[in-house]
Structure formats: structure tokens, C-alpha cells
Design a protein around this motif. Structure first.
Motif, PDB file in Angstrom:
ATOM      1  N   THR A 433       0.821  -1.211   0.000  1.00  0.00           N
ATOM      2  CA  THR A 433       0.000   0.000   0.000  1.00  0.00           C
ATOM      3  C   THR A 433       0.856   1.263   0.000  1.00  0.00           C
ATOM      4  OG1 THR A 433      -1.624  -1.271   1.223  1.00  0.00           O
ATOM      5  CG2 THR A 433      -1.931   1.103   1.174  1.00  0.00           C
ATOM      6  N   LEU A 435       3.913   1.672  -1.131  1.00  0.00           N
ATOM      7  CA  LEU A 435       4.585   1.860  -2.416  1.00  0.00           C
ATOM      8  C   LEU A 435       3.604   2.430  -3.445  1.00  0.00           C
ATOM      9  CD1 LEU A 435       7.555   0.806  -3.673  1.00  0.00           C
ATOM     10  CD2 LEU A 435       5.906  -0.243  -5.201  1.00  0.00           C
ATOM     11  N   ILE A 436       2.409   1.865  -3.468  1.00  0.00           N
ATOM     12  CA  ILE A 436       1.389   2.366  -4.397  1.00  0.00           C
ATOM     13  C   ILE A 436       1.087   3.830  -4.091  1.00  0.00           C
ATOM     14  CG2 ILE A 436      -1.050   2.160  -5.042  1.00  0.00           C
ATOM     15  CD1 ILE A 436      -0.707  -0.906  -4.527  1.00  0.00           C
ATOM     16  N   ASN A 437       1.031   4.161  -2.810  1.00  0.00           N
ATOM     17  CA  ASN A 437       0.724   5.544  -2.435  1.00  0.00           C
ATOM     18  C   ASN A 437       1.788   6.533  -2.873  1.00  0.00           C
ATOM     19  OD1 ASN A 437      -1.805   5.288  -1.373  1.00  0.00           O
ATOM     20  ND2 ASN A 437      -1.090   4.790   0.688  1.00  0.00           N
ATOM     21  N   VAL A 439       3.771   5.903  -5.741  1.00  0.00           N
ATOM     22  CA  VAL A 439       3.834   5.866  -7.207  1.00  0.00           C
ATOM     23  C   VAL A 439       2.588   6.497  -7.833  1.00  0.00           C
ATOM     24  CG1 VAL A 439       3.985   4.348  -9.226  1.00  0.00           C
ATOM     25  CG2 VAL A 439       5.350   3.852  -7.191  1.00  0.00           C
ATOM     26  N   SER A 440       1.426   6.180  -7.309  1.00  0.00           N
ATOM     27  CA  SER A 440       0.198   6.760  -7.880  1.00  0.00           C
ATOM     28  C   SER A 440      -0.824   6.998  -6.791  1.00  0.00           C
ATOM     29  CB  SER A 440      -0.382   5.853  -8.960  1.00  0.00           C
ATOM     30  OG  SER A 440      -0.657   4.586  -8.411  1.00  0.00           O
ATOM     31  N   PRO A 441      -0.601   8.030  -5.991  1.00  0.00           N
ATOM     32  CA  PRO A 441      -1.452   8.255  -4.820  1.00  0.00           C
ATOM     33  C   PRO A 441      -2.926   8.403  -5.172  1.00  0.00           C
ATOM     34  CG  PRO A 441       0.199   9.999  -5.059  1.00  0.00           C
ATOM     35  CD  PRO A 441       0.405   9.064  -6.190  1.00  0.00           C
ATOM     36  N   GLY A 442      -3.207   8.969  -6.312  1.00  0.00           N
ATOM     37  CA  GLY A 442      -4.623   9.214  -6.626  1.00  0.00           C
ATOM     38  C   GLY A 442      -5.274   8.056  -7.337  1.00  0.00           C
TER      39      GLY A 442
END
Ligand SMILES: Cc1cc2nc3c(=O)[nH]c(=O)nc-3n(C[C@H](O)[C@H](O)[C@H](O)COP(=O)(O)OP(=O)(O)OC[C@H]3O[C@@H](n4cnc5c(N)ncnc54)[C@H](O)[C@@H]3O)c2cc1C
Ligand code: SF4
Lengths: 621, 164
Positions: A433, A435-437, A439-442
Motif C-alpha cells: 500500500t 509503495l502504491i501511495n 507511485v500513484s497516490p490518486g
């Protein structure tokens, strides 16, 4: 396997943790034993005359399934078996959703797929799970092996809440020694001698304490002499059923269980890749090697036969199946002189209540299935001021145990504090979670900032992910007749066996514990200068409001209370030897025996109780 | 997109040199497993988008190391036509996971085509080593290693176009 013409000394239902320990001890005393196990076999843990085991699994199969699982939950290495289904943390639903289950939900495969195995009647969902296959829930366990405190055995007489156990710490102490030897516990005697825990003279654990992690050390230093509500928040090593460095035992030899030392795979739950951690297949293998034990896999017990006149158990009815998705293949009955139910607290109670309609088996007290308890967990997590390097070492190596007893237990639940070595994995889905936040928070179309890739991304991982940590508060729960399990009247599994219907809530005593835990977490975080994460957990659990604050509660996997021991046939299901008050040749073992939960992870105590029951069974012949 | 182009672009996106992602003695063959996802029909990648990403990358691939990330930031990460695909390349390298392009990776909504590429891809996920750790369930450490501070991998400006 041909069992029909054989009468065994003891028939055990369940080849999980408790069943394996009993089979081993009974077989070593030359009793013949048959084990009925509902789940599939583990390679190499089968009876010698049994070379046509329909489905067998190896650790390597489980590892591969685990690696490929998107959500690395406790169940993730183990495929669902629709003939002996088990709950999963991914399908802990709210009551509202489960109430939508139609009355004719007799298409179990489908309903388990979309709704989970449990029928959750609420008001709170029950968050704990278990496993149904050879070795049982020992496939999930983390390894924590603490003893109970002497006062845990007398909650009623000390604190006027709950009930007393029909035994004292001293009665169980020799059995603790035996259980620690069989499991192979690594710990330090001096460190464990708190709150009145005593050890026999010269006692050493089989193995020395597991070295603390960098996080443990940071917490030990940071909390040195720190008090919260007059309790010293002392960090100590947690006894663990995983291999450390062997100790010299009383007889002068070094402890040796033939297994490898822990390599710090940080994966004790859901599966240790190298079997450095104890699991019940180890004891079952030893049991089978005596030649006195037969085990029948893919055999689901569904009815306990009682002789109306003598009230003796006369046999166990079971159903078999060919594959994990197919339906019933055969039914049969097995007989023995004595019977042991060791099917895990929920399945055991369900089986007892399904049999001998309308009262159930061993249910003269009306307590079977009642007093369902867990250690509801309060999680707190944040970032340490400096890197303490999570995801290294066993999942948990230290904790705070000084909070487990005190006068406060008159009014609120005690707890122990587990220190987790896997960052925000449990509450925050780490590292995914986070890492995703970055790389592409939105989400789908948006992108992160200038540091969402390349060297900037790497720097953030190194700076922030290495500071992640969490603590978990394992909360005491009181026995309560309103928390109970019954066999569902309308929802069946693939074999047509009722699924467990669960009624569950956390009462004021436990909620007060959560409130205290939140306060303790705040104090600890401020002392350690921790940046609090301040977000709700991603893990599905229960949620409740108390004093205008929303709390999230997770299951601990510690299912207790459903066939409790006690002092007489009116207040309990079994006596202190786990023998049914109603049926002279029936024993019921497992964490369901616990009259109260205390705060220690239960399985070491359960194992000690199993050895106590085994002694009683051997003596009764 | 060729395998070499994929590895070059991956280097620029992950911050790891291409010869780390695809070593000359490549026993794990992670790059090949991840590259294969680009032609996995289940992933429903638009050929036009993949071509645009390839062209954009080729146009900046020979930028000197010191300026390469600026170019990636301007031409790829901020470009809504191709950045979602680029993000997936990062996820594959760091986590071993392919996230369904049609949905927000942050959502657990089902059904979708999220999947772990392979056990090798999981075990070689870059995020673990970046933290000085190892993938959960795969450690090559010795007993007690956790009591010692790890050395984190050095971060330098990446020269992505080293592959010939
Ligand atoms: C995620 C997780 C982490 C845990 N960590 C810890 C820990 O760190 N420390 C600790 O003390 N405890 C821990 N536990 C708890 C521990 O795993 C259990 O207490 C223990 O396994 C219970 O043993 P048991 O024999 O009663 O049940 P099980 O081990 O579940 O065995 C029951 C067996 O009975 C079989 N069975 C069920 N129904 C039937 C039937 N109808 N017919 C035939 N066979 C049947 C099942 O297939 C199973 O094999 C954890 C649990 C979970 C879920
Ligand atoms: S840390 Fe690893 S090796 Fe050690 S017990 Fe846990 S899973 Fe097994």
C-alpha cells in the motif's frame, strides 16, 4: 485403510494440534489410537499401510501458493476445501451482509465463495480463523509460547469477574515443562519469571532466547524506566516455539529436535518455509512412528453416537470425500473404548451440538458452544524517529508483559503488548500500500511527485519504510453466554454439514481494555517520539464506538471457551482432566477448555492441558 | 517494445542500473518474466499505448545519466497517456505484481486481473532489498542476522541505456 474390524483404545476426532499431541502421548503409552482428520493429508504424515491417500500436500506446494497469493493472509498458502471448509480473514463480514443470506442457501460452494464460511450474526463479527487439514491451525501460528500467570487461574476469586479455573498454576506447571519440551520453546527462565510465574528448580527452556531485533532493542532502550499508569513498560523476549540455540537439559544432554535453526524468514504466520517453527505434524509423525496410531484423512466427523442407557459414547459417524470440491463419497462409523474431540473450539462445539438431538452431547450444563472468546487485538502503528529495519527476523521476538496483571482487572481487560517485526504489514498492507501511495497516490490516472520513481522512490523507501513498526495489544475477554456458536439451521457445507453460526460482541470490560490500550499506545508513542500513522487499519476486523471513539478490533486466532472446564456439571462441560461430566468415556480438548482467556497466546497452555488429559486417559484404562 | 528497451526503461523507472535488472549471468530471468506480461493478452494493454511508451522512451533513452530522470519525469511520469503503464512496470519490479490497468491499484475491488507475475518475480521484488530486508518467506540469512544493522544498497544516478 481398513478400520471397520478394529477396535481402538482411543478414537480422536481432529489431527490438528491437540489431536497430534494426544495421539503421541497415548501411543507412547502403548494405547492404540485412530485419528479422524477432516482435511487433506500432509506428505509423509500418513499411516504406513496407506499408500492411496487421495490428496496430499507438501510444504513446497504451500510456499508456491503463498508466493503467488495477492493478499498474504494467514490462509493464503492453503487452498479452501469445500468439504471441510474453514474461515478466512478475507471474508469477515458484517452482520448486515450475512443477514441477506437466503433461507435456502443450500448451495454451499457458492455461499462460501461469496460470503465466507462463518454465518456471522453479530453484533460484532468474530475475527479469528483456523485451518482444517493435517496439522490443523499449527500451520498458521506465530510461535508465541507464554505461560499463564498464577492469577489468570483465579479471576473470580481475585478480581470478582469471570470464573476460576478448576486448577492452579502449580498443577499445570509440570505439564508446561512437558509441552515446552515437545514444542521446543526458546526462552529465558529469568526473564519469564514475572507476576508470580515460577519454574521448577534448575529448569531451563529447551533452547536459549531468540536474539532481539533492532526494533526490540530500540524499544527496550527507549522505554527504559518508563511507566504508564504506574506500570513499568518493560520490554522482554517472547518465548517462541521456533528453533534457537539448544540448551543443556537437566540430564546433561543438549536439546535436539532434529530441525533447523530459525533463518528469520519473517513469515512464521502464515508458513515457516523451513520448519524451524514447531507445527503439529511433527508430533503426529512421531505418533505414527510408534506403530500404534492410524490416521484417516478426508474423514469428517458429523455425529457422536451415545448409548441412551449407559450414556457412553459408542461410535463416531463420519463422511469421506474424493476431492476438495466433490461431495460425499462414503459414510462410516469408527469405534473405540475412549473418545477425544480435538477439532478446534468452534468445530468441536458444533459437532457436540449436532449430535444426540435435541440436547447435544456433553451438554447437560447447557454450556457447549457458549462463552466463545478470543483475544481481540488493538493495533497501533507509526514511524520510529530512526530506522529500526522491519521485515527482518521472526515476526515477533519481544513484547511487554508487565500489563498482564493488576488490580485494574476488577474493571477492565488486561492485555499483553506484542511487538511486530513486519512493519505495517498487518494494519497497513505494507509494503504494498505504501509503495502504491508513492507511485500513484490518486489511483488509475494520477501520478506521484518527482520522487515517485527512480532514485527518489528508492530514497523514500530507504528513509520511511525502514522506520515502520507496529505494536498489538492482545485483550482479555470474559466468558459470556451471549457469545456463542451453534450449527446453522440453513447453511450447510459441501457435505451437507451445518456451518457455524456465530453470535459475538465485546462487552464493556473488554472495551474498557481497548480504551486503556489506546491510552498506553499514545504514551508509548510519545515517549519513543513516534510519528503516529493515524489511519484506520486496512485489515478487515470488527469496528465499534466506545465513549465516542471508534476502535478497530482484529482477531488473534485464539478461539477459546466453547467447552469449558469447571468445578461441577452445572457450570461446565468437562472436569479439570477435560473429561465430559455427562459421558464417562468422552474427553474434549483444545482452547475451548479455557474458562477465561487471560492474555497469553493460548496454545502452550492448551498443550499442557492436553498432556494432562492424556495422563488421565492413560490412568483410566 | 523489445526486451532491451524494456530493461532500459525499467532502469530509468526503478532507479536500478540495467545490468542489475538483467545481469549478464541471469539465473533468475526476472526481466524476461516481467517483459512477458506486456504481451499477456489478459492484461488488455492497448497496442497504441505500448507503442507510444516505447517511442517516448527511445527518444530519451540516450540522455546522460544526470538528466535522465528529469526527462522521464517530464515525458513519461507526467504524461497521462502512458504513465499508468509505466507505473505498472515499477510495481512489477518492486512488488512482483501486475495490477489491472482498468482499476486503481489502491482498491481491493473485485473482479480484476491483479496477479503476482510468478514466484520468482515475488522473490526478486526490489522493495525488500531496498529496505535492507528480504521477501517475507524467503530469507538466505543465518540465525540471528536480525540483530545486526543491514547495509542499504547505494543509490546513484542511473545510466539506463547501457544495454546494447
Ligand atoms: C493466524 C494465527 C496465529 C496464531 N498464533 C498463535 C501463537 O503465536 N501462539 C499461540 O499460542 N497460538 C496461536 N494461534 C492459535 C493456535 O493455532 C491454536 O490455538 C491451535 O492450533 C488450536 O489447536 P486445536 O488442536 O484445538 O485445533 P486445530 O489445530 O485447528 O486442529 C483441529 C483439527 O481438527 C480437524 N477437524 C475439524 N473438524 C473436524 C471434524 N468434524 N472431523 C474431523 N476432524 C475435524 C481440523 O481439520 C484440524 O486439523 C494462532 C492461530 C492463528 C489463526
Ligand atoms: S522467522 Fe522464518 S525461519 Fe524463523 S520461524 Fe519464522 S518463518 Fe520460520
Amino acid at each position: 485403510m481398513n478400520t471397520s474390524n478394529k477396535e481402538y483404545d482411543v478414537v480422536i476426532v481432529g489431527g490438528g494440534w491437540a489431536g497430534s499431541l494426544l495421539a503421541y502421548k497415548l501411543a507412547a503409552a502403548n494405547k492404540t489410537v485412530l485419528v479422524l482428520e477432516s482435511g487433506v493429508a500432509i506428505d509423509g504424515v500418513t499411516s504406513s499401510d496407506d499408500n492411496d491417500q487421495p490428496e496430499t500436500y507438501q510444504r513446497g506446494d504451500f510456499m508456491e501458493t503463498f508466493y503467488l497469493a495477492m493478499a498474504k493472509t494467514p490462509e493464503s498458502p492453503y487452498v479452501q476445501n469445500y468439504n471441510a471448509p474453514r474461515p478466512s480473514v478475507l471474508d469477515i463480514r458484517t452482520t448486515a451482509e450475512d443477514d441477506k443470506i437466503p433461507d435456502n442457501c443450500n448451495q454451499p460452494v457458492k455461499s462460501i465463495d461469496t460470503k465466507g464460511y462463518f454465518i456471522q450474526k453479530g453484533p460484532m463479527p468474530f475475527g479469528s480463523t483456523y485451518e482444517r487439514r493435517g496439522g490443523g491451525t499449527s500451520w498458521h501460528w506465530l510461535g508465541t509460547s507464554l505461560r499463564l500467570l498464577p492469577k489468570d487461574f483465579k479471576m473470580a476469586s481475585e478480581y470478582k469477574v469471570g470464573v476460576d479455573w478448576p486448577m492452579k498454576y502449580e498443577d499445570l506447571s509440570p505439564y508446561y515443562d512437558e509441552a515446552e519440551y515437545e514444542i521446543g520453546v526458546s526462552a529465558d527462565v529469568e526473564e519469564q519469571a514475572i507476576h508470580g510465574i515460577t519454574f521448577s528448580k534448575g529448569y531451563v527452556y529447551p533452547m536459549a532466547k531468540i536474539p532481539p531485533t533492532l526494533l526490540d532493542v530500540a524499544m527496550t532502550t527507549g522505554l527504559k524506566n518508563f511507566h504508564w499508569q504506574n506500570i513499568e513498560m518493560k520490554v522482554t523476549g517472547t518465548p517462541a516455539g521456533r528453533n534457537g540455540t539448544p540448551n543443556k537439559m537437566k540430564d546433561g544432554t543438549y536439546y535436539d529436535n532434529g530441525r533447523r535453526q530459525c533463518q528469520g524468514n519473517t513469515n512464521c504466520t502464515p508458513i515457516c518455509p523451513i520448519q524451524a517453527k514447531y507445527d503439529a505434524t511433527i508430533s503426529m509423525k512421531k505418533a505414527l512412528m510408534t506403530g500404534n496410531v492410524d490416521i484417516m484423512y478426508q474423514a469428517v466427523a458429523y455425529d457422536i453416537k451415545i448409548d441412551k442407557l449407559t450414556q457412553q459414547v459408542t461410535g463416531i459417524m463420519y463422511k469421506t470425500y474424493e476431492t476438495i470440491n466433490g461431495g460425499v463419497k462414503d459414510t462410516g462409523v469408527v469405534t473405540g473404548k475412549k473418545y477425544v474431540i480435538a477439532a478446534n473450539a468452534i468445530e468441536a462445539a458444533k459437532l457436540l451440538l449436532m449430535s444426540n438431538a435435541p440436547f447435544g452431547v456433553a451438554n447437560g450444563s447447557g454450556q457447549v458452544g457458549k462463552n466463545l472468546m478470543d483475544h481481540p487485538v488493538y493495533l497501533a502503528w507509526g514511524l520510529m524517529p530512526k530506522s529500526t529495519f522491519p521485515f527482518r527476523g521472526p515476526l515477533s521476538t519481544s513484547g511487554i508483559e508487565t500489563t498482564r496483571d493488576g488490580d485494574f482487572r476488577k474493571t477492565r481487560a488486561a492485555f499483553r503488548i506484542e511487538i511486530g517485526n513486519e512493519g505495517w504489514n498487518w494494519p497497513g498492507g505494507a509494503p504494498y500500500t505504501q509503495l502504491i501511495n508513492i507511485v500513484s497516490p490518486g489511483g488509475a490516472v494520477a501520478h506521484g511527485d518527482r520522487n515517485s520513481f527512480g532514485s527518489g522512490l528508492r530514497k523514500q523507501i530507504q528513509k520511511d519504510f525502514t522506520r515502520q513498526f507496529r505494536i498489538g495489544f492482545l485483550m482479555e475477554q470474559l466468558p459470556d453466554a451471549n457469545n456463542y456458536i451453534v450449527p446453522s439451521k440453513k447453511c450447510m457445507d459441501n457435505l451437507g454439514i451445518p456451518r457455524p453460526e456465530i453470535h459475538y460482541d465485546l462487552n464493556k470490560y473488554t472495551r474498557e481494555g481497548f480504551k486503556a490500550a489506546a491510552d498506553a499506545a499514545k504514551a508509548i508513542f510519545s515517549q519513543l517520539k513516534v510519528e503516529n500513522a493515524n489511519t484506520p487499519p486496512v485489515a478487515t476486523g470488527g469496528q465499534f464506538k466506545y465513549d465516542n471513539v471508534t476502535y478497530y478490533s482484529q482477531g488473534a486466532g485464539h478461539v477459546m471457551g466453547t467447552h469449558r472446564m469447571g468445578f461441577n456439571k452445572y457450570d461446565s462441560v468437562t472436569n479439570a482432566d477435560m473429561k465430559s461430566w455427562d459421558h464417562d468415556n468422552l474427553y474434549i480438548v483444545g482452547c475451548g477448555s479455557f474458562p477465561t482467556t487471560a492474555t497469553a497466546n493460548p496454545t502452550l497452555t492448551m498443550s499442557a492441558l492436553c498432556f494432562k488429559a492424556a495422563d488421565a486417559i492413560i490412568k483410566s484404562f | 517494445m523489445t526486451l532491451d528497451e524494456f530493461v532500459g526503461l525499467s532502469a530509468a523507472l526503478t532507479g536500478y542500473d540495467a545490468d542489475v535488472l538483467k545481469p549478464s549471468a541471469d539465473t533468475q530471468r526476472v526481466s524476461e518474466a516481467l517483459y512477458a506480461e506486456l504481451s499477456n493478452p489478459d492484461n488488455k494493454i492497448s497496442p497504441a499505448q505500448l507503442q507510444q511508451l516505447t517511442d517516448t522512451w527511445n527518444a530519451i533513452a540516450h540522455t546522460p545519466a544526470a538528466q535522465l530522470e528529469d526527462q522521464v519525469w517530464q515525458q513519461i511520469v507526467q504524461n497521462p497517456a502512458i504513465n499508468r503503464l509505466a507505473q505498472n512496470i515499477i510495481y512489477m519490479w518492486y512488488l512482483g505484481i501486475w495490477y489491472d490497468l482498468g482499476k486503481n491499484p489502491n482498491s481491493f475491488a473485485t473482479p480484476n486481473n491483479d496477479h503476482v507475475v510468478s514466484s520468482v518475480a515475488y522473490i526478486n521484488g526490489l522493495v525488500w532489498g531496498e529496505m535492507g530486508a528480504h521477501p517475507m518467506g524467503f530469507s538466505t540469512g543465518d540465525y540471528g542476522y536480525w540483530a545486526h544493522t543491514p547495509t542499504l544498497p547505494a543509490i546513484n544516478a542511473v545510466s539506463a541505456a547501457v544495454l546494447k
